[in-house]
Write a protein that holds these residues in place. Sequence first.
Motif, PDB file in Angstrom:
ATOM      1  N   PRO A   1       0.753  -1.225   0.037  1.00 13.79           N
ATOM      2  CA  PRO A   1      -0.044  -0.104  -0.239  1.00 13.79           C
ATOM      3  C   PRO A   1       0.990   1.409  -0.073  1.00 13.79           C
ATOM      4  CG  PRO A   1      -0.911  -1.752   1.805  1.00 13.79           C
ATOM      5  CD  PRO A   1       0.653  -2.108   0.879  1.00 13.79           C
ATOM      6  N   GLY A   2       0.464   2.240  -0.673  1.00 18.73           N
ATOM      7  CA  GLY A   2       1.414   3.474  -1.032  1.00 18.73           C
ATOM      8  C   GLY A   2       2.099   3.649  -1.845  1.00 18.73           C
ATOM      9  N   HIS A   3       2.524   2.392  -2.655  1.00 19.16           N
ATOM     10  CA  HIS A   3       3.245   2.413  -3.822  1.00 19.16           C
ATOM     11  C   HIS A   3       2.362   2.521  -4.989  1.00 19.16           C
ATOM     12  CE1 HIS A   3       7.044   0.241  -1.747  1.00 19.16           C
ATOM     13  NE2 HIS A   3       6.657   1.335  -1.266  1.00 19.16           N
ATOM     14  N   LYS A   4       2.909   2.980  -6.293  1.00 16.73           N
ATOM     15  CA  LYS A   4       2.060   3.136  -7.306  1.00 16.73           C
ATOM     16  C   LYS A   4       2.748   2.443  -8.532  1.00 16.73           C
ATOM     17  CE  LYS A   4       1.421   7.318  -8.166  1.00 16.73           C
ATOM     18  NZ  LYS A   4       1.070   8.811  -8.302  1.00 16.73           N
ATOM     19  N   ALA A   5       2.069   1.974  -9.484  1.00 18.48           N
ATOM     20  CA  ALA A   5       2.560   1.646 -10.900  1.00 18.48           C
ATOM     21  C   ALA A   5       3.049   2.878 -11.478  1.00 18.48           C
ATOM     22  CB  ALA A   5       1.599   0.700 -11.760  1.00 18.48           C
ATOM     23  N   VAL A   6       4.052   2.734 -12.426  1.00 20.70           N
ATOM     24  CA  VAL A   6       4.504   3.969 -13.156  1.00 20.70           C
ATOM     25  C   VAL A   6       4.826   3.291 -14.761  1.00 20.70           C
ATOM     26  CG1 VAL A   6       6.030   5.801 -13.732  1.00 20.70           C
ATOM     27  CG2 VAL A   6       5.410   5.538 -11.253  1.00 20.70           C
ATOM     28  N   ARG A   7       4.174   3.810 -15.521  1.00 25.59           N
ATOM     29  CA  ARG A   7       4.181   3.288 -17.086  1.00 25.59           C
ATOM     30  C   ARG A   7       5.106   4.214 -17.660  1.00 25.59           C
ATOM     31  NH1 ARG A   7       2.369  -1.511 -15.038  1.00 25.59           N
ATOM     32  NH2 ARG A   7       0.150  -1.158 -14.096  1.00 25.59           N
ATOM     33  N   GLY A   8       5.841   3.524 -18.588  1.00 28.10           N
ATOM     34  CA  GLY A   8       6.806   4.322 -19.473  1.00 28.10           C
ATOM     35  C   GLY A   8       7.541   3.267 -20.179  1.00 28.10           C
ATOM     36  N   TRP A   9       8.790   3.979 -20.988  1.00 26.28           N
ATOM     37  CA  TRP A   9       9.398   3.237 -22.061  1.00 26.28           C
ATOM     38  C   TRP A   9      11.076   3.338 -21.517  1.00 26.28           C
ATOM     39  CZ3 TRP A   9       6.931   1.493 -26.123  1.00 26.28           C
ATOM     40  CH2 TRP A   9       5.802   1.998 -26.200  1.00 26.28           C
ATOM     41  N   LEU A  10      11.895   2.282 -21.825  1.00 33.81           N
ATOM     42  CA  LEU A  10      12.997   2.119 -21.438  1.00 33.81           C
ATOM     43  C   LEU A  10      13.810   2.456 -23.031  1.00 33.81           C
ATOM     44  CD1 LEU A  10      13.687  -1.260 -19.657  1.00 33.81           C
ATOM     45  CD2 LEU A  10      13.741   1.011 -18.733  1.00 33.81           C
ATOM     46  N   ASP A  11      14.867   3.446 -22.713  1.00 35.53           N
ATOM     47  CA  ASP A  11      15.389   3.791 -23.946  1.00 35.53           C
ATOM     48  C   ASP A  11      16.546   2.656 -24.208  1.00 35.53           C
ATOM     49  OD1 ASP A  11      17.130   4.825 -25.753  1.00 35.53           O
ATOM     50  OD2 ASP A  11      17.457   6.945 -24.867  1.00 35.53           O
ATOM     51  N   VAL A  12      16.185   1.966 -25.010  1.00 39.87           N
ATOM     52  CA  VAL A  12      17.289   0.818 -25.414  1.00 39.87           C
ATOM     53  C   VAL A  12      17.668   0.997 -26.818  1.00 39.87           C
ATOM     54  CG1 VAL A  12      16.257  -1.042 -24.257  1.00 39.87           C
ATOM     55  CG2 VAL A  12      15.282  -0.446 -26.278  1.00 39.87           C
ATOM     56  N   SER A  13      18.163   2.039 -27.052  1.00 39.90           N
ATOM     57  CA  SER A  13      18.962   2.508 -28.263  1.00 39.90           C
ATOM     58  C   SER A  13      20.028   1.641 -28.783  1.00 39.90           C
ATOM     59  CB  SER A  13      19.139   4.089 -28.338  1.00 39.90           C
ATOM     60  OG  SER A  13      17.861   4.705 -28.241  1.00 39.90           O
ATOM     61  N   PHE A  14      20.769   1.084 -27.776  1.00 41.50           N
ATOM     62  CA  PHE A  14      21.887   0.445 -28.235  1.00 41.50           C
ATOM     63  C   PHE A  14      21.235  -0.777 -29.222  1.00 41.50           C
ATOM     64  CE2 PHE A  14      20.175  -1.195 -23.977  1.00 41.50           C
ATOM     65  CZ  PHE A  14      20.201  -2.490 -24.458  1.00 41.50           C
TER      66      PHE A  14
ATOM     67  N   ASP B   1      -3.848   4.096 -23.566  1.00 40.56           N
ATOM     68  CA  ASP B   1      -2.744   4.433 -24.854  1.00 40.56           C
ATOM     69  C   ASP B   1      -1.553   3.387 -24.334  1.00 40.56           C
ATOM     70  OD1 ASP B   1      -1.682   5.500 -27.111  1.00 40.56           O
ATOM     71  OD2 ASP B   1      -0.442   6.676 -26.115  1.00 40.56           O
ATOM     72  N   PHE B   2      -0.992   3.458 -23.135  1.00 39.55           N
ATOM     73  CA  PHE B   2       0.049   2.502 -22.858  1.00 39.55           C
ATOM     74  C   PHE B   2      -0.308   1.045 -22.804  1.00 39.55           C
ATOM     75  CE2 PHE B   2       2.920   0.380 -19.923  1.00 39.55           C
ATOM     76  CZ  PHE B   2       4.158   0.654 -20.276  1.00 39.55           C
ATOM     77  N   ARG B   3      -1.464   0.920 -22.346  1.00 41.21           N
ATOM     78  CA  ARG B   3      -1.867  -0.475 -22.161  1.00 41.21           C
ATOM     79  C   ARG B   3      -1.926  -0.939 -23.730  1.00 41.21           C
ATOM     80  NH1 ARG B   3      -4.504   0.690 -17.778  1.00 41.21           N
ATOM     81  NH2 ARG B   3      -6.329   1.316 -18.733  1.00 41.21           N
ATOM     82  N   TYR B   4      -2.282  -0.124 -24.657  1.00 40.01           N
ATOM     83  CA  TYR B   4      -2.428  -0.971 -26.046  1.00 40.01           C
ATOM     84  C   TYR B   4      -0.864  -1.398 -26.443  1.00 40.01           C
ATOM     85  CZ  TYR B   4      -2.094  -1.178 -30.841  1.00 40.01           C
ATOM     86  OH  TYR B   4      -1.952  -1.723 -32.110  1.00 40.01           O
ATOM     87  N   TYR B   5       0.107  -0.616 -26.212  1.00 40.45           N
ATOM     88  CA  TYR B   5       1.428  -0.789 -26.690  1.00 40.45           C
ATOM     89  C   TYR B   5       1.927  -1.760 -25.722  1.00 40.45           C
ATOM     90  CZ  TYR B   5       1.341   3.476 -29.703  1.00 40.45           C
ATOM     91  OH  TYR B   5       1.121   4.173 -30.734  1.00 40.45           O
ATOM     92  N   ALA B   6       1.814  -2.022 -24.631  1.00 37.78           N
ATOM     93  CA  ALA B   6       2.340  -2.662 -23.747  1.00 37.78           C
ATOM     94  C   ALA B   6       1.905  -4.312 -23.851  1.00 37.78           C
ATOM     95  CB  ALA B   6       2.152  -2.322 -22.086  1.00 37.78           C
ATOM     96  N   LEU B   7       0.599  -4.373 -23.973  1.00 35.70           N
ATOM     97  CA  LEU B   7      -0.061  -5.786 -23.925  1.00 35.70           C
ATOM     98  C   LEU B   7      -0.584  -6.159 -25.399  1.00 35.70           C
ATOM     99  CD1 LEU B   7      -2.541  -4.921 -21.042  1.00 35.70           C
ATOM    100  CD2 LEU B   7      -0.328  -6.048 -21.159  1.00 35.70           C
TER     101      LEU B   7
ATOM    102  N   HIS C   1       5.492   7.583 -19.862  1.00 38.79           N
ATOM    103  CA  HIS C   1       4.627   7.492 -21.209  1.00 38.79           C
ATOM    104  C   HIS C   1       3.958   8.905 -21.074  1.00 38.79           C
ATOM    105  CE1 HIS C   1       2.173   5.970 -24.131  1.00 38.79           C
ATOM    106  NE2 HIS C   1       1.154   6.546 -23.766  1.00 38.79           N
ATOM    107  N   PRO C   2       3.863   9.538 -22.143  1.00 39.70           N
ATOM    108  CA  PRO C   2       3.422  10.840 -22.550  1.00 39.70           C
ATOM    109  C   PRO C   2       1.720  10.885 -22.773  1.00 39.70           C
ATOM    110  CG  PRO C   2       4.388  10.256 -24.462  1.00 39.70           C
ATOM    111  CD  PRO C   2       4.858   8.961 -23.565  1.00 39.70           C
ATOM    112  N   GLY C   3       1.186   9.649 -22.780  1.00 43.66           N
ATOM    113  CA  GLY C   3      -0.204   9.596 -23.015  1.00 43.66           C
ATOM    114  C   GLY C   3      -0.969   8.965 -21.832  1.00 43.66           C
TER     115      GLY C   3
END
Length: 142
Positions: A65-78, A123-129, A117-119
């Motif tokens: 409790p008190g923790h939150k999910a944060v959605r985003g992107w890893l920069d894996v440009s390598f 929107d994120f769920r679409y890309y992630a799942l 994630h800027p959206g």
Amino acid sequence: MANAKASFTGESSRTPDQKRRLAATLALLAVTARRVLRFADKFDGWTPTLGGCHQNVDRWVESHPGHKAVRGWLDVSFLATPAARRFTAHSVVADENGDLFDVTLGSSDLECSFILHPGSDDDFRYYALTPGEHSLEHAPSA
């Protein structure tokens, strides 16, 4: 197959232009990327599922409790072609103070910057799942 998964998430497919715009936005946001502490191997009794960051984070948040999910992107440009940027959908945890940490990747995993994630969450769920949609590449115009 992607359409079947997309309908499961309640989201319609994204157009190639939408994907290009998101990838270009992520490339611009890369300057705001953060290093996230990788703690998956630091917690006794915690065993993350390899390749299951979104589910790992959801499971963590349910039991902390008190923790939150944060959605985003890893920069894996390598992993990208030369001069391109590549991003893969990823989820991390924010503690009560807003500090981010990773419950999927451990200290021996490659360190990658994390971009929020800027959206919307949908929107994120679409890309992630949606199979085949979790990575985006941005190649700058010549």
